[in-house]
Motif scaffolding. Structure first.
Motif, PDB file in Angstrom:
ATOM      1  N   PHE A   1       0.832  -1.206   0.000  1.00  0.00           N
ATOM      2  CA  PHE A   1       0.000   0.000   0.000  1.00  0.00           C
ATOM      3  C   PHE A   1       0.865   1.253   0.000  1.00  0.00           C
ATOM      4  O   PHE A   1       0.624   2.190  -0.774  1.00  0.00           O
ATOM      5  CB  PHE A   1      -0.919   0.008   1.224  1.00  0.00           C
ATOM      6  CG  PHE A   1      -1.727   1.271   1.357  1.00  0.00           C
ATOM      7  CD1 PHE A   1      -2.941   1.399   0.701  1.00  0.00           C
ATOM      8  CD2 PHE A   1      -1.274   2.338   2.128  1.00  0.00           C
ATOM      9  CE1 PHE A   1      -3.688   2.567   0.809  1.00  0.00           C
ATOM     10  CE2 PHE A   1      -2.012   3.506   2.240  1.00  0.00           C
ATOM     11  CZ  PHE A   1      -3.217   3.615   1.582  1.00  0.00           C
ATOM     12  N   GLN A   2       1.890   1.298   0.865  1.00  0.00           N
ATOM     13  CA  GLN A   2       2.711   2.497   0.982  1.00  0.00           C
ATOM     14  C   GLN A   2       3.457   2.806  -0.300  1.00  0.00           C
ATOM     15  O   GLN A   2       3.556   3.969  -0.708  1.00  0.00           O
ATOM     16  CB  GLN A   2       3.690   2.339   2.144  1.00  0.00           C
ATOM     17  CG  GLN A   2       3.014   2.352   3.508  1.00  0.00           C
ATOM     18  CD  GLN A   2       4.008   2.221   4.643  1.00  0.00           C
ATOM     19  OE1 GLN A   2       4.881   1.357   4.620  1.00  0.00           O
ATOM     20  NE2 GLN A   2       3.889   3.067   5.644  1.00  0.00           N
ATOM     21  N   ILE A   3       3.989   1.782  -0.948  1.00  0.00           N
ATOM     22  CA  ILE A   3       4.712   1.992  -2.205  1.00  0.00           C
ATOM     23  C   ILE A   3       3.753   2.499  -3.282  1.00  0.00           C
ATOM     24  O   ILE A   3       4.054   3.444  -4.019  1.00  0.00           O
ATOM     25  CB  ILE A   3       5.402   0.691  -2.654  1.00  0.00           C
ATOM     26  CG1 ILE A   3       6.540   0.333  -1.687  1.00  0.00           C
ATOM     27  CG2 ILE A   3       5.932   0.820  -4.085  1.00  0.00           C
ATOM     28  CD1 ILE A   3       7.161  -1.027  -1.943  1.00  0.00           C
ATOM     29  N   ALA A   4       2.584   1.866  -3.380  1.00  0.00           N
ATOM     30  CA  ALA A   4       1.603   2.300  -4.380  1.00  0.00           C
ATOM     31  C   ALA A   4       1.137   3.716  -4.111  1.00  0.00           C
ATOM     32  O   ALA A   4       0.944   4.512  -5.039  1.00  0.00           O
ATOM     33  CB  ALA A   4       0.411   1.338  -4.382  1.00  0.00           C
ATOM     34  N   TYR A   5       0.948   4.050  -2.850  1.00  0.00           N
ATOM     35  CA  TYR A   5       0.498   5.388  -2.467  1.00  0.00           C
ATOM     36  C   TYR A   5       1.528   6.430  -2.889  1.00  0.00           C
ATOM     37  O   TYR A   5       1.179   7.489  -3.424  1.00  0.00           O
ATOM     38  CB  TYR A   5       0.267   5.435  -0.961  1.00  0.00           C
ATOM     39  CG  TYR A   5      -0.557   6.608  -0.487  1.00  0.00           C
ATOM     40  CD1 TYR A   5      -1.939   6.624  -0.676  1.00  0.00           C
ATOM     41  CD2 TYR A   5       0.026   7.680   0.180  1.00  0.00           C
ATOM     42  CE1 TYR A   5      -2.702   7.697  -0.229  1.00  0.00           C
ATOM     43  CE2 TYR A   5      -0.729   8.746   0.630  1.00  0.00           C
ATOM     44  CZ  TYR A   5      -2.089   8.753   0.423  1.00  0.00           C
ATOM     45  OH  TYR A   5      -2.848   9.813   0.869  1.00  0.00           O
ATOM     46  N   ALA A   6       2.807   6.113  -2.673  1.00  0.00           N
ATOM     47  CA  ALA A   6       3.876   7.036  -3.080  1.00  0.00           C
ATOM     48  C   ALA A   6       3.909   7.200  -4.594  1.00  0.00           C
ATOM     49  O   ALA A   6       3.997   8.321  -5.112  1.00  0.00           O
ATOM     50  CB  ALA A   6       5.220   6.524  -2.564  1.00  0.00           C
ATOM     51  N   ILE A   7       3.842   6.088  -5.316  1.00  0.00           N
ATOM     52  CA  ILE A   7       3.832   6.151  -6.783  1.00  0.00           C
ATOM     53  C   ILE A   7       2.624   6.940  -7.279  1.00  0.00           C
ATOM     54  O   ILE A   7       2.730   7.789  -8.172  1.00  0.00           O
ATOM     55  CB  ILE A   7       3.820   4.734  -7.384  1.00  0.00           C
ATOM     56  CG1 ILE A   7       5.129   3.999  -7.068  1.00  0.00           C
ATOM     57  CG2 ILE A   7       3.599   4.777  -8.900  1.00  0.00           C
ATOM     58  CD1 ILE A   7       5.117   2.529  -7.436  1.00  0.00           C
ATOM     59  N   GLY A   8       1.476   6.653  -6.689  1.00  0.00           N
ATOM     60  CA  GLY A   8       0.256   7.335  -7.098  1.00  0.00           C
ATOM     61  C   GLY A   8       0.323   8.830  -6.872  1.00  0.00           C
ATOM     62  O   GLY A   8      -0.102   9.626  -7.723  1.00  0.00           O
ATOM     63  N   LEU A   9       0.870   9.242  -5.726  1.00  0.00           N
ATOM     64  CA  LEU A   9       0.974  10.674  -5.452  1.00  0.00           C
ATOM     65  C   LEU A   9       1.875  11.383  -6.465  1.00  0.00           C
ATOM     66  O   LEU A   9       1.665  12.552  -6.788  1.00  0.00           O
ATOM     67  CB  LEU A   9       1.515  10.892  -4.034  1.00  0.00           C
ATOM     68  CG  LEU A   9       0.512  10.665  -2.897  1.00  0.00           C
ATOM     69  CD1 LEU A   9       1.218  10.673  -1.550  1.00  0.00           C
ATOM     70  CD2 LEU A   9      -0.584  11.728  -2.922  1.00  0.00           C
ATOM     71  N   LEU A  10       2.852  10.671  -6.976  1.00  0.00           N
ATOM     72  CA  LEU A  10       3.762  11.254  -7.950  1.00  0.00           C
ATOM     73  C   LEU A  10       3.103  11.430  -9.313  1.00  0.00           C
ATOM     74  O   LEU A  10       3.499  12.286 -10.090  1.00  0.00           O
ATOM     75  CB  LEU A  10       5.008  10.367  -8.082  1.00  0.00           C
ATOM     76  CG  LEU A  10       6.190  10.927  -8.867  1.00  0.00           C
ATOM     77  CD1 LEU A  10       6.729  12.191  -8.205  1.00  0.00           C
ATOM     78  CD2 LEU A  10       7.292   9.884  -8.988  1.00  0.00           C
ATOM     79  N   THR A  11       2.090  10.622  -9.589  1.00  0.00           N
ATOM     80  CA  THR A  11       1.501  10.612 -10.930  1.00  0.00           C
ATOM     81  C   THR A  11       0.068  11.140 -10.998  1.00  0.00           C
ATOM     82  O   THR A  11      -0.319  11.735 -12.006  1.00  0.00           O
ATOM     83  CB  THR A  11       1.511   9.176 -11.501  1.00  0.00           C
ATOM     84  OG1 THR A  11       0.805   8.308 -10.600  1.00  0.00           O
ATOM     85  CG2 THR A  11       2.932   8.673 -11.656  1.00  0.00           C
ATOM     86  N   THR A  12      -0.729  10.913  -9.930  1.00  0.00           N
ATOM     87  CA  THR A  12      -2.155  11.258 -10.030  1.00  0.00           C
ATOM     88  C   THR A  12      -2.395  12.756 -10.097  1.00  0.00           C
ATOM     89  O   THR A  12      -3.347  13.205 -10.743  1.00  0.00           O
ATOM     90  CB  THR A  12      -2.947  10.673  -8.850  1.00  0.00           C
ATOM     91  OG1 THR A  12      -2.346  11.089  -7.608  1.00  0.00           O
ATOM     92  CG2 THR A  12      -2.987   9.165  -8.903  1.00  0.00           C
ATOM     93  N   GLY A  13      -1.551  13.549  -9.425  1.00  0.00           N
ATOM     94  CA  GLY A  13      -1.736  14.993  -9.494  1.00  0.00           C
ATOM     95  C   GLY A  13      -1.636  15.509 -10.920  1.00  0.00           C
ATOM     96  O   GLY A  13      -2.456  16.318 -11.370  1.00  0.00           O
ATOM     97  N   SER A  14      -0.638  15.023 -11.637  1.00  0.00           N
ATOM     98  CA  SER A  14      -0.471  15.431 -13.037  1.00  0.00           C
ATOM     99  C   SER A  14      -1.653  14.971 -13.888  1.00  0.00           C
ATOM    100  O   SER A  14      -2.132  15.710 -14.756  1.00  0.00           O
ATOM    101  CB  SER A  14       0.840  14.851 -13.582  1.00  0.00           C
ATOM    102  OG  SER A  14       1.002  15.171 -14.935  1.00  0.00           O
TER     103      SER A  14
END
Length: 421
Positions: A57-70
């Motif tokens: 979950f933590q790894i996916a959350y970090a990846i998602g935060l890097l990409t979902t905003g854009s």
């Protein structure tokens, strides 16, 4: 007729929707933690197995935060938020079909990707729907959702699991997202396009005269500003403290005061109920400072300093023999974190054009998530070798003062950012 009645209040309906989305977000992510003892016995998980699932979950959350905003900045808030809550709701429900460590980890990974869009989407929505002087208060209101979720989950999930089984705990909470989606699709349109918005309220919302273009912004244009580095560093040192509260407080209360699952509810509920006030008060304070003539960026930083001072007493927690005094100090820190969070999120919308807000919130959230992963590993090592929480609470006690110093250095009060697509 009062001025507020003349302006209208449709924008506050949007905040209510953001509040419920954020509450559901935290309920969905906490279900596993509440059910972990039962699931560990049922599936014979080791501690490392459970750690692997949490790490997914933590790894996916970090990846998602890097990409979902854009992505949100590209496809728009309404569509982006809709896709995100569908994904995380389905992922939450998928836990009910999982049977192995791997399938639970896959479900958890998908949940992390979907849930990572919540805060970038919510902050972007506030930037679209509120003038600067109201944004911190609006952010504080929706940012109290995590606290409400943290309160409701340990109260409701055991009842569902005991009466209908653990699978229904995941299914029922997943369904909440689809209920929210109906209201979101019916209610949300951008202020410029919403026929239910009065002319007076539309003018009030758009009074700052910012660009509302949907043109995209490149990473290079965002990262090149020192303010971006400052906000990312601030999140890197403070987000781990909140992750620590979520994952380690039950263990701390158990090891220091003998609190177990039969009586853990009241201390945790007390902490999170008190912290709700910080989210709202933190937004209110900076809004009041702006109303009295303070520059918005300066008002956010002054409020963050106030909150940072409130966290300092947590240093003494590990040496306190009275549990309720320790709970009081922890509650003050949780209160202060939420007051800080309302302002650090709003600072982004103060500094950046609206079509860059989602990307910046996502990038800074990624920095915070990485800090959380590293701090969690450090906490484990510290406890393993020292057996004491003293160093951990010591780090937490100064994290927000460090954050304020970083913002003071990297984020000038009057230097707003212009990015041309």
């Amino acid at each position: 007729m009062s001025e507020k009645q003349k302006i209208g209040n449709y924008r506050w309906r949007i905040v209510v929707l953001l509040f419920f989305a954020t509450t559901i977000n935290y309920i969905d992510r906490q279900v596993l933690g509440i059910l972990a003892p039962e699931l560990q016995n049922l599936f014979n998980w080791s501690e490392s197995d459970y750690g692997f699932i949490i790490m997914a979950f933590q790894i996916a959350y970090a990846i998602g935060l890097l990409t979902t905003g854009s992505i949100l900045d590209r496809i728009g808030t309404k569509r982006g938020f809709s896709i995100a809550i569908i994904l995380w709701s389905l992922a939450g429900m998928a836990h009910a079909a999982a049977r192995s460590v791997f399938t639970f980890a896959v479900s958890r990974f998908a949940l992390g990707i979907g849930e990572s869009a919540n805060f970038p989407a919510a902050v972007k929505t506030v930037a679209e729907w509120f003038p600067k002087k109201e944004r911190a208060l609006a952010t504080g209101i929706f940012n109290s959702g995590p606290n409400v979720g943290a309160i409701l989950t340990p109260l409701v999930i055991p009842i569902i699991a005991l009466n209908w089984g653990w699978k229904w705990a995941f299914i029922s909470t997943g369904l909440l997202g689809f209920v929210w989606l109906i209201f979101w699709l019916v209610t949300y349109r951008r202020p410029e396009e919403n026929p239910k918005l009065s002319a007076a309220e539309k003018a009030f919302i758009l009074q700052d005269g910012e660009e509302t273009t949907g043109q995209t912004i490149s990473w290079k244009q965002i990262i090149g500003h020192k303010q971006t580095l400052g906000i990312c560093l601030a999140r890197f040192v403070t987000d781990p403290v909140w992750w620590f509260f979520l994952y380690w407080l039950p263990k701390f209360l158990n090891s220091n005061y003998g609190i177990d699952l039969t009586n853990i509810g009241l201390p945790l509920v007390t902490i999170y109920v008190i912290s709700i006030g910080g989210s709202i008060l933190g937004g209110w304070i900076s809004s009041q400072l702006i109303n009295k003539g303070k520059n918005p960026v300066s008002a956010r930083k002054i409020t963050i300093l106030m909150m940072a001072v409130l966290v300092v007493p947590i240093y003494f927690v590990s040496g306190i023999s009275n549990m309720w005094l320790a709970v009081l100090f922890i509650s003050m820190a949780a209160f202060a974190h939420q007051g800080y969070a309302a302002n650090i999120f709003t600072l982004v919308s103060d500094l950046y054009p609206k079509n860059a807000v989602g990307s910046v919130v996502g990038l800074s959230g990624f920095a915070g998530a990485i800090g959380g992963v590293l701090f969690s590993a450090a906490v484990g090592l510290i406890l393993e070798f020292s057996g004491s929480y003293h160093v951990v609470f010591g780090i937490a006690s100064v994290a927000y003062l460090v954050c304020w110093a970083v913002l003071k250095i990297f984020v000038p009060d009057s230097e707003l950012i212009e990015i041309r697509s």
